[in-house]
Design a protein around this motif. Structure first.
Motif, PDB file in Angstrom:
ATOM      1  N   CYS A  35      45.574  65.944 -55.864  1.00 48.73           N
ATOM      2  CA  CYS A  35      44.684  65.655 -56.995  1.00 48.73           C
ATOM      3  C   CYS A  35      45.338  64.601 -57.888  1.00 48.73           C
ATOM      4  O   CYS A  35      46.514  64.703 -58.227  1.00 48.73           O
ATOM      5  N   CYS A  38      46.376  66.484 -61.487  1.00 44.63           N
ATOM      6  CA  CYS A  38      47.348  67.571 -61.623  1.00 44.63           C
ATOM      7  C   CYS A  38      48.366  67.589 -60.488  1.00 44.63           C
ATOM      8  O   CYS A  38      49.343  68.338 -60.545  1.00 44.63           O
ATOM      9  N   CYS A  47      40.906  67.802 -57.750  1.00 42.43           N
ATOM     10  CA  CYS A  47      40.762  69.185 -57.284  1.00 42.43           C
ATOM     11  C   CYS A  47      39.602  69.826 -58.051  1.00 42.43           C
ATOM     12  O   CYS A  47      39.150  69.294 -59.062  1.00 42.43           O
ATOM     13  N   CYS A  50      40.287  70.431 -61.826  1.00 41.30           N
ATOM     14  CA  CYS A  50      40.240  69.246 -62.699  1.00 41.30           C
ATOM     15  C   CYS A  50      38.817  68.713 -62.822  1.00 41.30           C
ATOM     16  O   CYS A  50      38.426  68.203 -63.868  1.00 41.30           O
TER      17      CYS A  50
HETATM   18 ZN   LIG Z   1      43.736  68.736 -60.263  1.00 44.04          ZN
END
Ligand SMILES: [Zn+2]
Ligand SMILES: [Zn+2]
Length: 252
Positions: A35, A38, A47, A50
């Motif tokens: 991701c 993150c 992801c 997020c």
């Molecule tokens: Zn993420």
């Protein structure tokens, strides 16, 4: 609301030394298997955590200008007081940390595959009925000077996959940006409207009369650029304008 920048991006962006290196480091996250925000293992840009946190429908937005609102399904005060020339706007995220780093990586780091990822996220926030009557899609044009300097129009790169998905003709030279205006963000509020006046010239009036036109940009800051373009199209007979932007600057 001020969001903090994830640690690994903050490191890459603010301490890596050169901007180029920072963009390259970010790009490995963006286009690899983690991701972009993150760092968690994930195929694709963001992801699901997020996505939920930073994008899409978790935020109520003004139907006209897509600015984040406290209450759902209403127009903001500014649009109610002075209705803009465009009819609707959709945004994926606020132009704020951490997602603003993604826009900068596309625009200044030339990470073009990000444009397709932005388009994917837009498809998720734009209901198909919002573009069902559209007959044309176009990116906010860059001036010839800026196009020569950058080598690509990031908004056009975002518009391409949207045009394919919705089977809409993608206009390329329908409108030209005749003046290389100062970036809106560098000007005091009072000068912004004047700065954009006469910025766009329509080349083919017959293509816009009575049409619902979808305009695409990477970021909507004050809305004055899209307002100037929408005003030009409406003056020439366009019936409806819908703006799609990846990021929208929140109210201060
Ligand atoms: Zn993420
Ligand atoms: Zn509004």
């Amino acid at each position: 609301m001020r969001r903090s920048v994830p640690q690994h991006i903050a490191m890459n962006f603010f301490t890596a030394g050169s901007t180029f290196k920072a963009f390259k480091t970010l790009a490995t996250h963006l286009l690899g298997s983690s991701c972009a925000l993150c760092g968690k293992h994930h195929a694709g840009l963001l992801c699901s955590g997020c996505r939920t946190r930073y994008t899409a429908n978790s935020v109520a937005r003004c139907r006209r200008c897509a600015i984040a609102l406290h209450a759902a399904h209403s127009d903001c005060g500014a649009c109610t007081a002075h209705p803009p020339s465009f009819d609707a706007s959709f945004a994926v995220t606020d132009y704020a940390a951490p997602t603003d780093a993604l826009v900068q990586a596309l625009k200044f780091g030339a990470q073009l595959p990000l444009a397709a990822a932005f388009a994917d996220l837009l498809m998720n926030v734009v209901p198909s009925k919002a573009v069902a009557s559209a007959s044309l899609i176009m990116a906010v044009p860059l001036s010839t000077e800026r196009m020569a300097e950058r080598g690509f129009n990031q908004a056009h790169e975002i518009a391409k996959p949207l045009a394919r998905q919705w089977q809409l003709p993608l206009a390329t030279e329908l409108c030209v940006r005749v003046r290389n205006t100062e970036p809106q963000s560098s000007l005091p509020l009072a000068q912004r409207r004047g700065n954009m006046r006469g910025a766009f010239t329509l080349m083919r009036r017959d293509r816009v009369v009575g049409q619902h036109i979808v305009l695409v940009d990477d970021v909507m800051t004050t809305g004055e650029t899209l307002e100037a373009l929408a005003a030009t199209l409406k003056r020439n007979g366009a019936a409806r304008i819908t703006n799609l932007v990846f990021a929208r600057t929140p109210a201060r």
